[in-house]
Motif scaffolding. Structure first.
Motif, mmCIF file in Angstrom:
data_model
loop_
_atom_site.group_PDB
_atom_site.id
_atom_site.type_symbol
_atom_site.label_atom_id
_atom_site.label_comp_id
_atom_site.label_asym_id
_atom_site.label_seq_id
_atom_site.Cartn_x
_atom_site.Cartn_y
_atom_site.Cartn_z
ATOM 1 N N LEU A 134 -9.603 70.386 -61.388
ATOM 2 C CA LEU A 134 -8.341 69.683 -61.075
ATOM 3 C C LEU A 134 -8.428 68.971 -59.738
ATOM 4 O O LEU A 134 -7.996 67.820 -59.596
ATOM 5 C CB LEU A 134 -7.174 70.692 -61.073
ATOM 6 N N LEU A 135 -9.072 69.624 -58.765
ATOM 7 C CA LEU A 135 -9.215 69.002 -57.443
ATOM 8 C C LEU A 135 -10.121 67.779 -57.512
ATOM 9 O O LEU A 135 -9.865 66.755 -56.854
ATOM 10 C CB LEU A 135 -9.759 70.021 -56.446
ATOM 11 N N MET A 136 -11.201 67.842 -58.298
ATOM 12 C CA MET A 136 -12.121 66.701 -58.433
ATOM 13 C C MET A 136 -11.430 65.531 -59.100
ATOM 14 O O MET A 136 -11.617 64.376 -58.708
ATOM 15 C CB MET A 136 -13.369 67.125 -59.247
ATOM 16 N N ILE A 137 -10.647 65.803 -60.113
ATOM 17 C CA ILE A 137 -9.913 64.713 -60.792
ATOM 18 C C ILE A 137 -8.966 64.029 -59.813
ATOM 19 O O ILE A 137 -8.892 62.798 -59.750
ATOM 20 C CB ILE A 137 -9.161 65.259 -62.013
ATOM 21 N N ILE A 138 -8.292 64.834 -59.053
ATOM 22 C CA ILE A 138 -7.359 64.259 -58.073
ATOM 23 C C ILE A 138 -8.110 63.414 -57.046
ATOM 24 O O ILE A 138 -7.688 62.308 -56.673
ATOM 25 C CB ILE A 138 -6.566 65.387 -57.393
ATOM 26 N N HIS A 139 -9.284 63.886 -56.587
ATOM 27 C CA HIS A 139 -10.086 63.138 -55.585
ATOM 28 C C HIS A 139 -10.569 61.824 -56.137
ATOM 29 O O HIS A 139 -10.486 60.770 -55.488
ATOM 30 C CB HIS A 139 -11.267 64.028 -55.133
ATOM 31 N N ASP A 140 -11.084 61.840 -57.406
ATOM 32 C CA ASP A 140 -11.582 60.611 -58.025
ATOM 33 C C ASP A 140 -10.480 59.581 -58.186
ATOM 34 O O ASP A 140 -10.676 58.376 -57.948
ATOM 35 C CB ASP A 140 -12.218 60.922 -59.379
ATOM 36 N N ARG A 141 -9.346 60.045 -58.586
ATOM 37 C CA ARG A 141 -8.236 59.094 -58.782
ATOM 38 C C ARG A 141 -7.795 58.474 -57.458
ATOM 39 O O ARG A 141 -7.460 57.297 -57.396
ATOM 40 C CB ARG A 141 -7.059 59.809 -59.436
ATOM 41 N N ARG A 142 -7.838 59.245 -56.427
ATOM 42 C CA ARG A 142 -7.485 58.690 -55.113
ATOM 43 C C ARG A 142 -8.500 57.643 -54.663
ATOM 44 O O ARG A 142 -8.135 56.577 -54.129
ATOM 45 C CB ARG A 142 -7.406 59.831 -54.092
ATOM 46 N N GLU A 143 -9.852 57.891 -54.889
ATOM 47 C CA GLU A 143 -10.901 56.945 -54.502
ATOM 48 C C GLU A 143 -10.787 55.656 -55.302
ATOM 49 O O GLU A 143 -10.948 54.543 -54.771
ATOM 50 C CB GLU A 143 -12.280 57.593 -54.723
ATOM 51 N N PHE A 144 -10.505 55.799 -56.614
ATOM 52 C CA PHE A 144 -10.378 54.604 -57.458
ATOM 53 C C PHE A 144 -9.167 53.775 -57.036
ATOM 54 O O PHE A 144 -9.233 52.550 -56.974
ATOM 55 C CB PHE A 144 -10.240 55.023 -58.927
ATOM 56 N N ALA A 145 -8.140 54.436 -56.726
ATOM 57 C CA ALA A 145 -6.941 53.715 -56.264
ATOM 58 C C ALA A 145 -7.208 52.990 -54.953
ATOM 59 O O ALA A 145 -6.740 51.876 -54.728
ATOM 60 C CB ALA A 145 -5.788 54.701 -56.107
#
Length: 799
Positions: free
Chosen positions: A754-765
């Protein structure tokens, strides 16, 4: 028993007797010297006529007390004088109920109120209540007298009134078949400054070419008659007159119309007086302007139908008019113009059974005004009583249409009553004292505006029945100086004492005072009474329950020992300063109970067998034990711990005393039972019993009871099986640990994912945001050459 006495007894029970004591205090404090005086104090007071009722030191006034107190003081019911009032209906003719609508009755044959006469027997403080019924009769006769202002401003009104007789007769036929009408007129007092007294103005008071009649105060033009055309003929002959000031002398005219019954022709029926004017009025005191100072005498002064004393008597006051109109049952209708409505509405509020109508400028609406006012007046019933004797009061309660109840001043009246409606009034008459003459009185109760009335005869209970059997100058009273009545001497004037043994002039002498000293002491009547004629009469206390008594007033019933702030502990009575205890109580303050129920321990023994019960409290004989039932022993070892090892060795062959069991543990009888439910219970035994729960060296529990039967035999009941704790189950524990580890690992993986998904979405944004904000260079390539060549014909002219 009278309902009021029952109420008193109930209140006494509810509030601890305080209310009854307060009433008793009233009776005693009155210091009544005879039965007649006693019953005048309050309706709850009675007189004990028993000859032997009084104890030494009590005065005659002690015979007067509230009824319950007299009974408690052992006065026989047959010896208690307590006369009661009552009601006797003398004339009770039913109200008229017409079955035949066509039947015509004379006024004297119609009854609208019931009863017509009754007699009330009144005792002071005891109200007597009766019902008065009223039913509005159908086709009730009406007399209407039209009294008109004939000053000059009413000229156009006179023209419209000339045909009033026949028109009003026609309209009134719908209300009654027996209608009579009369006419009168008024102007003003015939003196200055109300009129001009010059000879010419006395003949014709009007100015210009106006032809007016001479001024006059009041003239009865037409006596009440049933001939409407006669009314029209005589009114047509009337002429306008005149005066100088604006207010008119209408009050003089109203007074004469009210009091001159014969000349006006009033019958004992509904009487209506229509007062028509467009001006104000003079009243008492205004006559001084014309030099008239004698108050109006309220009598008839008509000669040849003219009021002849207007120059001699002042105008009547409003109160005088109210009295006369009420006395003669006349209902007044004020037909006045809009300008004077406020004045006459204020006057209406002062005159009962009156109404105000707005008269048009030329009196064209006078018939409608009269009909409306009559309907308003006749739909309201108001009770009125004559002058009451001194000390007598009267209260009203009305039960009107649809059961609506009212009290106080509103209890005198009912509104919106139609023909045939029936209403009831509850009338309560109460006397606070006997009249000085002691004779009967008569009061009249009537309905305002109606001639019928109720005659109420009042008889007063001023003495007891036993007084009629009294012996004047009796030998039982010293030297015949009193009348022996109701068990006591009623002394002649100038004599006092229980037996009238002394003259008032001989009350205090040294010789007589010596008889009032106990043991030749110095205190007269023990300082608790007065020496009257050589006999102590004990003082009365504010609390009637507290009494001094004895020959020398040396005793009382309130100075005994107290316990818990209660006289004689609340368990006895005080007699001559000593407590006489109730059964099962003893001691100087009756505070020692002989009951032993409060000393019973849980095992049923008194004071647990380790003490004695004294005054309902345990006195423990063994100093180790304490508490209300000697069951508490703070320093004693526990019974269970004390016998644990012996029970364990004998029942289970184990424990610390296993090797010495036979020597040390044979002092009790052992009984084994299968389970705990078989153990004896404390409620099943009549001897001490203790339940025990103990644990052995293997952490196993065993249960037993220890009891002492007959103070010698010791018994132990024990459950034959031990309750041992079971070992842990390994498999569920291991499975649980493994499952826990797996679940924790899965939870950690899910959290990491869950933490990795949140991190990836923040980087893509973040990337998308930078991409949107990028600015590209738009400069040209310096070596770039276009592939297109353009050739222009020089000879081309664009044609």
């Amino acid at each position: 028993m009278d309902l009021r006495l029952l109420l008193i007894a109930t209140l006494s029970a509810l509030f601890g007797g305080s209310w009854a004591q307060q009433e008793g205090s009233v009776c005693i404090k009155a210091n009544a010297q005879s039965c007649g005086e006693c019953i005048q104090v309050a309706e709850t007071c009675g007189w004990c006529s028993d000859v032997d009722f009084l104890s030494p030191g009590e005065s005659k006034s002690a015979r007067c007390d509230d009824l319950e107190s007299l009974k408690k003081r052992n006065c026989a019911v047959t010896k208690i004088e307590n006369p009661r009032g009552g009601i006797t209906i003398n004339t009770d003719k039913p109200v008229t109920n017409r079955k035949d609508k066509s039947e015509k009755l004379k006024p004297e044959q119609i009854t609208q109120i019931q009863p017509q006469k009754l007699t009330l027997t009144l005792r002071s403080g005891e109200p007597q209540t009766f019902d008065l019924k009223f039913k509005r009769a159908e086709d009730y006769p009406i007399d209407l007298y039209y009294l008109m202002d004939l000053s000059f401003s009413m000229k156009d009104d006179l023209e419209n009134v000339k045909n009033l007789g026949t028109d009003l007769m026609r309209e009134m036929q719908e209300i009654t078949s027996d209608f009579r009408i009369g006419f009168g007129s008024f102007v003003e007092k015939t003196v200055m400054p109300y009129i001009s007294t010059t000879p010419a103005r006395l003949i014709n008071p009007c100015t210009g070419n106006q032809n007016c009649t001479s001024p006059f105060s009041y003239k009865n033009v037409l006596k009440l008659t049933n001939k409407g055309d006669e009314f029209n003929r005589l009114v047509s002959q009337q002429q306008i007159s005149g005066n100088l000031d604006s207010p008119e002398g209408g009050f003089d005219a109203i007074m004469q119309v009210a009091v001159c019954e014969e000349q006006i022709g009033w019958r004992n029926v509904t009487r209506l007086l229509v007062f028509s004017t467009d001006a104000g009025f003079h009243f008492a005191g205004d006559g001084k302007l014309g030099g008239i100072v004698l108050p109006n005498d309220g009598r008839c002064h008509l000669e040849n139908n003219m009021y002849t004393m207007s120059h001699y008597y002042d105008y009547p006051s409003i109160a005088h008019l109210v009295q006369k109109l009420s006395d003669h049952n006349i209902q007044t209708i004020f037909a006045v113009t809009e300008e004077f409505q406020p004045v006459y509405k204020e006057l209406k509020n002062l005159i009962p059974k009156s109404a105000v109508g707005t008269l048009s400028s030329n009196s064209s609406n006078v018939i409608k005004l009269i009909i409306d006012a009559y309907n308003s007046l006749s739909s309201e019933v108001i009770l009125e009583n004559g002058r009451l004797p001194e000390g007598v009061s009267i209260n009203y309660k009305s039960i009107c249409k649809n059961g609506v109840e009212s009290t106080g001043e509103n209890g005198r009246k009912c509104s919106n009553i139609s023909i045939g409606d029936e209403v009831t009034f509850k009338i309560s008459v109460e006397s606070q004292k006997c009249p000085a003459h002691g004779k009967s009185e008569t009061i009249k109760i009537r309905l305002l505006g109606f001639t019928e009335e109720v005659e109420v005869v009042l008889n007063f209970i001023c003495d007891c029945q036993c007084a009629a059997e009294g012996e004047p100058n009796s030998d039982k009273c010293t030297e015949g100086n009193g009348t022996y009545e109701c068990g006591a001497c009623k002394c002649n004037d100038g004599r006092i004492g229980r037996l009238c043994e002394c003259s008032k002039d001989e009350v205090r002498t040294e010789d007589l005072d010596a008889n009032c000293r106990k043991d030749n002491g110095t205190d007269i009547c023990s300082n608790n009474g007065d020496c009257v004629c050589g006999t102590c009469e004990c003082k009365k206390r504010d609390n009637p329950a507290e009494i001094y008594s004895g020959k020398f007033c040396e005793c009382d019933n309130f100075n005994c020992d107290r316990s818990n702030n209660k006289l004689c502990g609340g368990h006895g009575r005080c007699e001559c300063r000593k407590c006489i205890c109730d059964a099962n109580y003893t001691g100087s303050a009756c505070d020692c109970s002989l009951e032993t129920s409060t000393c019973l321990a849980k095992n049923g023994q008194i004071c647990n067998g380790r003490g004695t019960c004294e005054c309902g409290v345990c006195k423990c004989t063994n100093p180790k034990f304490q508490g209300p039932t000697c069951e508490i022993c703070p320093t004693c070892p526990g019974v269970c711990a004390e016998h644990k090892d012996c029970v364990q060795c004998r029942a289970f062959d184990a424990g610390e005393k296993k090797d010495t069991c036979l020597q040390e543990c044979s002092y009790f009888e052992l009984v084994k039972v299968k389970d705990r439910e078989k153990l004896p219970q404390p409620t099943d035994q009549s001897f001490p019993l203790t339940h025990c729960k103990e644990r052995d060296a293997n952490d196993c529990w065993f249960y037993y009871t220890y009891a002492i039967r007959n103070d010698t035999t010791k018994e132990v009941f024990v459950v034959e099986t031990l309750e041992c704790p079971t070992g842990p189950d390994i498999i569920p524990i291991v499975a649980g640990v493994v499952a826990g580890i797996v679940l924790i690992g899965l939870a950690l993986l899910l959290i990491w994912k869950l933490l990795m998904i949140i991190h990836d979405r923040r980087e893509f944004a973040k990337f998308e945001k930078e991409k949107m904000n990028a600015k590209w260079d738009t400069g040209e390539n310096p070596i770039y050459k276009s592939a297109v060549t353009t050739v222009v014909n020089p000879k081309y002219e664009g044609k």
